[in-house]
Design a protein around this motif. Structure first.
Motif, mmCIF file in Angstrom:
data_model
loop_
_atom_site.group_PDB
_atom_site.id
_atom_site.type_symbol
_atom_site.label_atom_id
_atom_site.label_comp_id
_atom_site.label_asym_id
_atom_site.label_seq_id
_atom_site.Cartn_x
_atom_site.Cartn_y
_atom_site.Cartn_z
ATOM 1 N N PRO A 11 0.793 -1.233 0.000
ATOM 2 C CA PRO A 11 0.000 0.000 0.000
ATOM 3 C C PRO A 11 0.827 1.286 0.000
ATOM 4 C CG PRO A 11 -0.953 -1.581 1.503
ATOM 5 C CD PRO A 11 0.347 -2.170 1.027
ATOM 6 N N ARG A 12 1.887 1.360 0.805
ATOM 7 C CA ARG A 12 2.704 2.581 0.843
ATOM 8 C C ARG A 12 3.435 2.795 -0.473
ATOM 9 N NH1 ARG A 12 2.928 5.658 5.275
ATOM 10 N NH2 ARG A 12 4.831 6.843 5.241
ATOM 11 N N GLN A 13 3.887 1.718 -1.089
ATOM 12 C CA GLN A 13 4.551 1.840 -2.379
ATOM 13 C C GLN A 13 3.557 2.310 -3.440
ATOM 14 O OE1 GLN A 13 6.448 -1.918 -3.154
ATOM 15 N NE2 GLN A 13 8.214 -1.422 -1.878
ATOM 16 N N CYS A 15 4.982 14.843 -1.240
ATOM 17 C CA CYS A 15 4.668 13.444 -0.912
ATOM 18 C C CYS A 15 5.029 13.140 0.536
ATOM 19 C CB CYS A 15 5.417 12.493 -1.835
ATOM 20 S SG CYS A 15 4.819 12.499 -3.522
ATOM 21 N N ALA A 16 6.180 13.622 0.968
ATOM 22 C CA ALA A 16 6.620 13.386 2.346
ATOM 23 C C ALA A 16 5.635 13.988 3.342
ATOM 24 C CB ALA A 16 8.019 13.949 2.559
ATOM 25 N N ARG A 17 5.133 15.185 3.036
ATOM 26 C CA ARG A 17 4.145 15.817 3.923
ATOM 27 C C ARG A 17 2.863 14.995 3.966
ATOM 28 N NH1 ARG A 17 6.227 20.433 1.763
ATOM 29 N NH2 ARG A 17 4.590 20.617 0.211
ATOM 30 N N THR A 76 9.825 11.063 5.937
ATOM 31 C CA THR A 76 10.926 11.885 5.454
ATOM 32 C C THR A 76 10.998 11.830 3.925
ATOM 33 O OG1 THR A 76 12.552 10.109 5.483
ATOM 34 C CG2 THR A 76 12.258 11.376 7.545
ATOM 35 N N GLU A 77 11.698 12.796 3.348
ATOM 36 C CA GLU A 77 11.895 12.808 1.902
ATOM 37 C C GLU A 77 12.718 11.594 1.473
ATOM 38 O OE1 GLU A 77 13.220 16.571 0.327
ATOM 39 O OE2 GLU A 77 11.749 17.663 1.528
ATOM 40 N N GLY A 78 13.665 11.187 2.302
ATOM 41 C CA GLY A 78 14.457 10.001 2.003
ATOM 42 C C GLY A 78 13.594 8.746 1.915
ATOM 43 N N THR A 79 12.600 8.653 2.788
ATOM 44 C CA THR A 79 11.687 7.511 2.744
ATOM 45 C C THR A 79 10.886 7.523 1.455
ATOM 46 O OG1 THR A 79 11.551 7.423 5.149
ATOM 47 C CG2 THR A 79 9.762 6.378 3.932
ATOM 48 N N VAL A 80 10.433 8.700 1.044
ATOM 49 C CA VAL A 80 9.701 8.805 -0.225
ATOM 50 C C VAL A 80 10.577 8.329 -1.377
ATOM 51 C CG1 VAL A 80 8.665 10.416 -1.892
ATOM 52 C CG2 VAL A 80 8.152 10.646 0.543
ATOM 53 N N LYS A 81 11.826 8.777 -1.384
ATOM 54 C CA LYS A 81 12.744 8.395 -2.466
ATOM 55 C C LYS A 81 12.992 6.885 -2.477
ATOM 56 C CE LYS A 81 15.119 12.840 -2.472
ATOM 57 N NZ LYS A 81 16.383 13.522 -2.147
ATOM 58 N N GLN A 125 11.119 4.474 -1.120
ATOM 59 C CA GLN A 125 9.882 3.768 -1.444
ATOM 60 C C GLN A 125 9.574 3.875 -2.938
ATOM 61 O OE1 GLN A 125 7.441 1.923 0.523
ATOM 62 N NE2 GLN A 125 9.318 1.766 1.710
ATOM 63 N N THR A 126 9.874 5.034 -3.523
ATOM 64 C CA THR A 126 9.663 5.217 -4.959
ATOM 65 C C THR A 126 10.553 4.272 -5.750
ATOM 66 O OG1 THR A 126 9.057 7.541 -4.641
ATOM 67 C CG2 THR A 126 9.724 6.887 -6.856
ATOM 68 N N ALA A 127 11.819 4.208 -5.385
ATOM 69 C CA ALA A 127 12.763 3.333 -6.096
ATOM 70 C C ALA A 127 12.340 1.872 -5.985
ATOM 71 C CB ALA A 127 14.174 3.534 -5.544
ATOM 72 N N LYS A 128 11.972 1.430 -4.780
ATOM 73 C CA LYS A 128 11.545 0.042 -4.588
ATOM 74 C C LYS A 128 10.257 -0.245 -5.362
ATOM 75 C CE LYS A 128 13.586 -0.373 -0.007
ATOM 76 N NZ LYS A 128 13.299 -0.390 1.430
ATOM 77 N N ALA A 129 9.329 0.695 -5.313
ATOM 78 C CA ALA A 129 8.048 0.501 -6.003
ATOM 79 C C ALA A 129 8.228 0.454 -7.514
ATOM 80 C CB ALA A 129 7.068 1.610 -5.619
ATOM 81 N N LEU A 130 9.083 1.315 -8.052
ATOM 82 C CA LEU A 130 9.322 1.311 -9.498
ATOM 83 C C LEU A 130 9.987 0.011 -9.940
ATOM 84 C CD1 LEU A 130 10.443 4.992 -10.136
ATOM 85 C CD2 LEU A 130 8.333 3.888 -10.916
ATOM 86 N N LYS A 131 10.930 -0.471 -9.146
ATOM 87 C CA LYS A 131 11.587 -1.739 -9.481
ATOM 88 C C LYS A 131 10.569 -2.871 -9.468
ATOM 89 C CE LYS A 131 15.255 -4.961 -8.226
ATOM 90 N NZ LYS A 131 14.516 -6.019 -8.855
ATOM 91 N N ARG A 132 9.758 -2.917 -8.431
ATOM 92 C CA ARG A 132 8.729 -3.969 -8.313
ATOM 93 C C ARG A 132 7.723 -3.863 -9.457
ATOM 94 N NH1 ARG A 132 6.725 -8.634 -7.428
ATOM 95 N NH2 ARG A 132 4.901 -8.826 -6.115
#
Length: 172
Positions: free
Chosen positions: A115-117, A134-136, A141-146, A148-155
């Motif tokens: 769901p978060r991804q 997105c972080a707000r 954090t912005e790092g978490t957004v980045k 999660q984005t990378a992991k979600a795009l790969k998946r």
């Protein structure tokens, strides 16, 4: 401000933003229109309750944060509460004959994401929000957004590649 003016302001906001909220909710739920409607209704109700406080700050970002949080909360709760079995079943609307094939594949792949991804991809790429926004909304954090984005795009890429492989071999 008088109650009638506040009602009119809220109604004006709702007419302007409801379509965008619904589009976001449909993406979050991968096309499940019933759940999407529920999420939008939850967001609109909470916006209305807090209208006196948020109307000057901008209700749009607040509504989208509520929408995403409601989606994430629903996913968490779904694991804790067993489903009630009834004689009638309702299936999420994944696609119909008018949907392009690539849209169907994306919806199926989105359903497979955590769901978060899914939320981070919808906010970043379908709502075109920057990392800070997105972080707000996700309250991270912005790092978490980045990350999660990378992991979600790969998946998502892996899922879409698998889908194309299955179609090519005739097993999907």
């Amino acid at each position: 401000m008088r109650g009638g003016d506040r009602e009119a302001e809220f109604r004006e906001y709702l007419l302007a933003d409801r379509t965008r909220l619904m589009r976001t909710a449909l993406l979050l739920t991968a096309g499940d229109s019933h759940t999407a409607e529920d999420l939008v209704q939850t967001a609109c109700t909470r916006v209305y309750v807090h209208w006196h406080r948020i109307r000057h700050e901008g209700a749009g970002p607040y509504a989208h944060r509520i929408l995403v949080n409601a989606f994430l909360d629903e996913r968490r709760r779904a694991g804790r509460h067993p489903e009630v079995v009834t004689a009638d079943t309702l299936e999420p609307r994944l696609a119909d004959e008018t949907d392009p094939v690539d849209t169907i594949a994306v919806r199926r792949a989105l359903l497979e994401l955590a769901p978060r991804q899914r939320a981070v991809l919808v906010l970043r790429y379908f709502q075109d929000l920057d990392v800070a926004s997105c972080a707000r909304i996700l309250e991270c954090t912005e790092g978490t957004v980045k990350s999660q984005t990378a992991k979600a795009l790969k998946r998502l890429k892996d899922l879409m590649t698998d889908e194309q492989s299955d179609q090519a071999t005739g097993s999907g």
